[in-house]
Each structure stands twice: as C-alpha cells, then as structure tokens.
Motif scaffolding. Structure first.
Motif, PDB file in Angstrom:
ATOM      1  N   VAL A 115      25.703   7.334 -17.692  1.00  0.00           N
ATOM      2  CA  VAL A 115      25.003   8.719 -17.060  1.00  0.00           C
ATOM      3  C   VAL A 115      25.162   8.835 -15.697  1.00  0.00           C
ATOM      4  CG1 VAL A 115      22.406   9.098 -16.947  1.00  0.00           C
ATOM      5  CG2 VAL A 115      23.418   7.875 -19.120  1.00  0.00           C
ATOM      6  N   ASP A 116      25.238   7.720 -15.082  1.00  0.00           N
ATOM      7  CA  ASP A 116      25.565   7.868 -13.538  1.00  0.00           C
ATOM      8  C   ASP A 116      26.896   8.092 -12.923  1.00  0.00           C
ATOM      9  OD1 ASP A 116      24.209   7.437 -10.995  1.00  0.00           O
ATOM     10  OD2 ASP A 116      24.693   5.303 -10.749  1.00  0.00           O
ATOM     11  N   ASP A 117      27.657   8.154 -13.941  1.00  0.00           N
ATOM     12  CA  ASP A 117      29.255   8.653 -13.575  1.00  0.00           C
ATOM     13  C   ASP A 117      29.275  10.117 -12.909  1.00  0.00           C
ATOM     14  OD1 ASP A 117      31.806   9.998 -14.276  1.00  0.00           O
ATOM     15  OD2 ASP A 117      32.244   7.736 -14.450  1.00  0.00           O
ATOM     16  N   PRO A 118      29.852  10.563 -11.934  1.00  0.00           N
ATOM     17  CA  PRO A 118      29.749  11.859 -11.594  1.00  0.00           C
ATOM     18  C   PRO A 118      30.578  12.778 -12.485  1.00  0.00           C
ATOM     19  CG  PRO A 118      30.941  10.483  -9.906  1.00  0.00           C
ATOM     20  CD  PRO A 118      30.294   9.567 -11.028  1.00  0.00           C
ATOM     21  N   GLY A 119      31.412  12.300 -13.246  1.00  0.00           N
ATOM     22  CA  GLY A 119      32.146  13.073 -14.079  1.00  0.00           C
ATOM     23  C   GLY A 119      31.550  13.533 -15.520  1.00  0.00           C
ATOM     24  N   VAL A 120      30.395  12.724 -15.710  1.00  0.00           N
ATOM     25  CA  VAL A 120      29.705  12.532 -17.080  1.00  0.00           C
ATOM     26  C   VAL A 120      28.298  13.260 -16.989  1.00  0.00           C
ATOM     27  CG1 VAL A 120      28.585  11.292 -18.713  1.00  0.00           C
ATOM     28  CG2 VAL A 120      31.000  10.355 -18.107  1.00  0.00           C
ATOM     29  N   GLN A 121      27.797  12.917 -15.841  1.00  0.00           N
ATOM     30  CA  GLN A 121      26.296  13.108 -15.517  1.00  0.00           C
ATOM     31  C   GLN A 121      25.990  14.823 -15.618  1.00  0.00           C
ATOM     32  OE1 GLN A 121      24.634  11.762 -11.781  1.00  0.00           O
ATOM     33  NE2 GLN A 121      22.944  13.193 -12.012  1.00  0.00           N
ATOM     34  N   PRO A 122      26.915  15.920 -14.999  1.00  0.00           N
ATOM     35  CA  PRO A 122      26.666  17.323 -15.193  1.00  0.00           C
ATOM     36  C   PRO A 122      26.824  17.726 -16.619  1.00  0.00           C
ATOM     37  CG  PRO A 122      28.355  16.473 -13.350  1.00  0.00           C
ATOM     38  CD  PRO A 122      27.914  15.256 -14.223  1.00  0.00           C
ATOM     39  N   LEU A 123      27.596  17.241 -17.308  1.00  0.00           N
ATOM     40  CA  LEU A 123      27.549  17.425 -18.800  1.00  0.00           C
ATOM     41  C   LEU A 123      26.333  17.207 -19.755  1.00  0.00           C
ATOM     42  CD1 LEU A 123      31.291  16.260 -19.406  1.00  0.00           C
ATOM     43  CD2 LEU A 123      30.651  18.424 -18.677  1.00  0.00           C
ATOM     44  N   ILE A 124      25.715  16.207 -19.408  1.00  0.00           N
ATOM     45  CA  ILE A 124      24.568  15.611 -20.155  1.00  0.00           C
ATOM     46  C   ILE A 124      23.502  16.652 -20.695  1.00  0.00           C
ATOM     47  CG2 ILE A 124      23.119  13.834 -20.724  1.00  0.00           C
ATOM     48  CD1 ILE A 124      24.622  11.961 -18.833  1.00  0.00           C
ATOM     49  N   HIS A 125      22.964  17.003 -19.783  1.00  0.00           N
ATOM     50  CA  HIS A 125      21.516  18.065 -20.159  1.00  0.00           C
ATOM     51  C   HIS A 125      22.057  19.091 -20.839  1.00  0.00           C
ATOM     52  CE1 HIS A 125      17.637  19.517 -19.395  1.00  0.00           C
ATOM     53  NE2 HIS A 125      18.090  20.379 -19.124  1.00  0.00           N
ATOM     54  N   GLY A 126      23.135  19.904 -20.919  1.00  0.00           N
ATOM     55  CA  GLY A 126      23.288  20.823 -21.644  1.00  0.00           C
ATOM     56  C   GLY A 126      24.183  20.373 -22.995  1.00  0.00           C
ATOM     57  N   ALA A 127      24.536  19.239 -23.212  1.00  0.00           N
ATOM     58  CA  ALA A 127      25.115  18.600 -24.349  1.00  0.00           C
ATOM     59  C   ALA A 127      24.372  18.472 -25.702  1.00  0.00           C
ATOM     60  CB  ALA A 127      25.863  17.204 -24.107  1.00  0.00           C
TER      61      ALA A 127
END
Length: 178
Positions: A92-104
């Motif tokens: 969740v804290d990974d900068p490559g993953v975090q921006p994808l979470i809310h819209g997933a």
C-alpha cells in the motif's frame, strides 16, 4: 503546525446546512470504482484479518482471491477485474502501487489497535516471551504511525479489525452492495 492548516474563510449560501451519510445510504459524490472493476481491495496491518475476510468474501461472492507479494504483481492485480485483492502495508505504501489502489475497486481498511494486532501476530507466529511481544507491539505501532495516513488516502470504507472476519463479512457485503 496544524493550527495553520485551515486559515481561509469562505462564504456559503446555507451556513447551517450539512450533509451526512448514514448506514445504508449510497454516496453519489464519488465515482464508483466497483461498477467498473468488480474488485474488492483489503488493506491493513498484519493481524487485521485481511486474508481470512478475503476467503470468506470469496466463498460468498464466487471471486478469486489475489494476495500479491511484490509491487509488480500488486499493480497487475489492481488493474485486473473481478477479484478480491489483499494488500499488505508495504505494498500500500509502495509509490508504484499506491496511486492505483483507490480507483481499483472498493477499498476496505481493516482498522485495529496495535496491541490487538501484535497479540494476534504473536499468537500465530510463535513469538515467545513478554519482551519479544512488547517489541512486536512497538514495531507495529511505529509502522501504523507511518502508513495509516496512506490507508486513509486510498480507502472507501473502514471495517473494525477488532472484530473477527466472520463478524465483518456481513458488513463488508453490505458496503459492497452500495
């Protein structure tokens, strides 16, 4: 520093008006990622019950459970469709993953206090001795201080991780149905 956070005044037409959302009301002021992806994303610290809740939801919903262990796999899972995705705090804290979470999909944060979490982790991980348990509690507390703002930034719903996954599944299904 916090006293300077809000320092602007705004004129509003109805100063006394308020909007609240109660249990069972549908929020219509944000896009519903669920309709587009069908994903359910579970986040939280170790011991919060994410994996067990995912298993119970999968049984009820007939969806696969994905538990990625690295950032690339997490990004691929979040861009997929129709799964229950369990993310650990590191991802969740990974900068490559975090921006994808809310819209997933619909994102659920399983919130619980660190004493309870450390007791659960110690119980299943063979942590022995009072000193080791206390050290685990301190580590989880420090990690929570780092990552909880990130959790708040990506979530749609909060589930009380102090409850058992069996007790949470009904609440989660109700929120998935919003």
């Amino acid at each position: 520093m916090a006293k300077y956070l809000i320092n602007e005044e705004y004129d509003v037409q109805e100063a006394g008006a308020a909007k609240t959302f109660g249990k069972g009301e549908r929020r219509r002021d944000y896009a519903d990622p669920w309709r587009e992806t069908g994903n359910v994303v579970l986040i939280g610290l170790p011991g919060s019950g994410r994996a067990e809740l995912a298993r119970l939801l999968a049984d009820r919903m007939g969806k696969p459970v994905l538990i990625p262990s690295e950032a690339q796999a997490a990004a691929e899972a979040l861009q997929g469709l129709g799964a229950i995705i369990v993310l650990d705090d590191r991802l969740v804290d990974d900068p490559g993953v975090q921006p994808l979470i809310h819209g997933a999909g619909k994102v659920f944060y399983l919130m619980a206090d660190t004493r309870l979490l450390s007791d659960r982790v110690a119980g299943r991980g063979g942590v022995e001795g009072e000193e080791a348990a206390e050290d685990l509690w301190r580590q989880l507390s420090a990690r929570l201080a780092e990552v909880e703002p990130v959790f708040y930034g990506v979530l749609h719903f909060i589930l009380q991780g102090a409850q058992s996954p069996e007790d949470l599944v009904g609440d989660a299904l109700e929120k998935i149905g919003y």
